[in-house]
Write a protein that holds these residues in place. Sequence first.
Motif, PDB file in Angstrom:
ATOM      1  N   LEU A 158       0.834  -1.207   0.000  1.00 45.11           N
ATOM      2  CA  LEU A 158       0.000   0.000   0.000  1.00 45.11           C
ATOM      3  C   LEU A 158       0.868   1.256   0.000  1.00 45.11           C
ATOM      4  O   LEU A 158       0.622   2.197  -0.780  1.00 45.11           O
ATOM      5  N   PHE A 159       1.896   1.256   0.833  1.00 51.14           N
ATOM      6  CA  PHE A 159       2.770   2.421   0.924  1.00 51.14           C
ATOM      7  C   PHE A 159       3.480   2.696  -0.403  1.00 51.14           C
ATOM      8  O   PHE A 159       3.751   3.853  -0.750  1.00 51.14           O
ATOM      9  N   SER A 160       3.775   1.656  -1.134  1.00 55.58           N
ATOM     10  CA  SER A 160       4.505   1.823  -2.398  1.00 55.58           C
ATOM     11  C   SER A 160       3.679   2.595  -3.427  1.00 55.58           C
ATOM     12  O   SER A 160       4.233   3.260  -4.309  1.00 55.58           O
ATOM     13  N   PHE A 161       2.352   2.522  -3.316  1.00 57.56           N
ATOM     14  CA  PHE A 161       1.493   3.222  -4.273  1.00 57.56           C
ATOM     15  C   PHE A 161       1.462   4.730  -4.031  1.00 57.56           C
ATOM     16  O   PHE A 161       0.907   5.472  -4.863  1.00 57.56           O
ATOM     17  N   LEU A 162       2.037   5.201  -2.931  1.00 60.12           N
ATOM     18  CA  LEU A 162       2.079   6.641  -2.681  1.00 60.12           C
ATOM     19  C   LEU A 162       2.929   7.368  -3.712  1.00 60.12           C
ATOM     20  O   LEU A 162       2.783   8.582  -3.898  1.00 60.12           O
ATOM     21  N   LYS A 163       3.808   6.631  -4.395  1.00 59.34           N
ATOM     22  CA  LYS A 163       4.677   7.227  -5.417  1.00 59.34           C
ATOM     23  C   LYS A 163       4.237   6.875  -6.830  1.00 59.34           C
ATOM     24  O   LYS A 163       4.953   7.160  -7.793  1.00 59.34           O
ATOM     25  N   ASP A 164       3.072   6.254  -6.966  1.00 63.47           N
ATOM     26  CA  ASP A 164       2.618   5.828  -8.282  1.00 63.47           C
ATOM     27  C   ASP A 164       2.410   7.030  -9.201  1.00 63.47           C
ATOM     28  O   ASP A 164       1.992   8.111  -8.770  1.00 63.47           O
ATOM     29  N   GLN A 165       2.706   6.861 -10.480  1.00 63.30           N
ATOM     30  CA  GLN A 165       2.595   7.954 -11.440  1.00 63.30           C
ATOM     31  C   GLN A 165       1.143   8.284 -11.770  1.00 63.30           C
ATOM     32  O   GLN A 165       0.830   9.415 -12.147  1.00 63.30           O
ATOM     33  N   ARG A 166       0.255   7.324 -11.634  1.00 60.55           N
ATOM     34  CA  ARG A 166      -1.159   7.564 -11.931  1.00 60.55           C
ATOM     35  C   ARG A 166      -1.816   8.294 -10.765  1.00 60.55           C
ATOM     36  O   ARG A 166      -1.728   7.866  -9.614  1.00 60.55           O
ATOM     37  N   VAL A 167      -2.500   9.387 -11.093  1.00 65.05           N
ATOM     38  CA  VAL A 167      -3.121  10.212 -10.056  1.00 65.05           C
ATOM     39  C   VAL A 167      -4.198   9.439  -9.308  1.00 65.05           C
ATOM     40  O   VAL A 167      -4.295   9.519  -8.076  1.00 65.05           O
ATOM     41  N   ASP A 168      -5.021   8.666 -10.020  1.00 68.79           N
ATOM     42  CA  ASP A 168      -6.113   7.961  -9.359  1.00 68.79           C
ATOM     43  C   ASP A 168      -5.591   6.893  -8.401  1.00 68.79           C
ATOM     44  O   ASP A 168      -6.143   6.694  -7.312  1.00 68.79           O
TER      45      ASP A 168
END
Length: 411
Positions: free
Chosen positions: A8-18
Amino acid sequence: MEEQLNELFSFLKDQRVDVRNLAVKNVSGLTASPEFLPYFKRNGCAVVKDLMECRKGDPLTAHDALAALVNLSSDPVIQSAMDDEDFIYDLIVMIVLPRNVLSDLCCMLLNNLSECGPILRRLIPHDTPALASPTSDSTPLSDSNLSHPTPSTIPPANPSNPPITTTPSKVRTHQLDNLLEVFCRGVDKKYNPEASYHFLAGVFANAATTRQGARFMLETSQVDGVVRLAKVAVFLEHPDRIRRAGAIATVKNTAFDVEGHKILLEDPELNLLPYLLLPLSGPEDYEDEEMEGMPDELQLLEDDKRREPDPKLRTALLETLLLLTTTRSGRDILRAKKVYPVIRKLHLQEQDENVNDAIERLVNMLMRDEQSLMGNTPPTGGRGKDLAIVEVEDSDSDPDDGADLHIEELL
């Protein structure tokens, strides 16, 4: 559980805004529970720093990230992780820009972070000049048996859920002076319809726990030349408790610097005594003799005049007055301004034990014969306690700068 959290924490840096928005929203939900706090402190608070970066992105993401940081910001380790110059600067900019609906969340966060010494030092100017030396009769009292008040602050904030707007770009700001301006102009949401700025009062209260901050509050603002503390003192009877408590704590903490008592008691622009006494005053009438010398603001009050409803805030006001009795000149001014009749009327109505204790300590200082204070016979305090109060010469040692002061929360 740990593997799922790391994912879950890794998605804080995801390029997709949604995706990033959904991740921040879920992470924000975790911050409300103390059981997840250790995960936010791992790897040098890496997750916290990722949340800090989210302030720059999508408005929904920025809102949830700031709400999460507010929840986390009462922890000292996480406070230290947020000690970043650019981050603090951006918080201040988001506060002072009008029509920014994230302003109140930023006020809450800055209030909590100002409890951290290094962050607080970023906010306070370091070129504050020394105040004028007190007169020769302004020597402080010293008594190991006298229970003195301690510096005050308001408790950490909890996030609300205001609407969302875009993150503003950086502009020049004068930090505390600009914060003080929006604090005053923001009353009744006149400056920003989406923000009340009440939690900024806690920032000023925390700043005043340091000598530099207390003296800063006693100087004139760079914006309009008005004594800064005068801008705060007008809110000692404000309907909102958060703003009112922070304003009272700011005045009280400023009063710990004895060198500033001359300004607090004698500056006609500040005119502090009526602001301190009005919340302690009711609709009772005074005799003509009692009103002689009493500030006009305290005379002939309306029949519906009510005292401060919170006993902890009444105690803080009384302790502020007690601090102002530290010097002989301070005691003389309080006597001449007929503080005692106001306190006596309060005592006749007061039911709270702690407030009554503060009243007795204040009355003991106001009503003691000065020869008794200077002499060998210790005066008798309230409730049968002997208070040995003696005058001492003012030393050259520098009092606490606030770094190791005990902070009492006004709940």
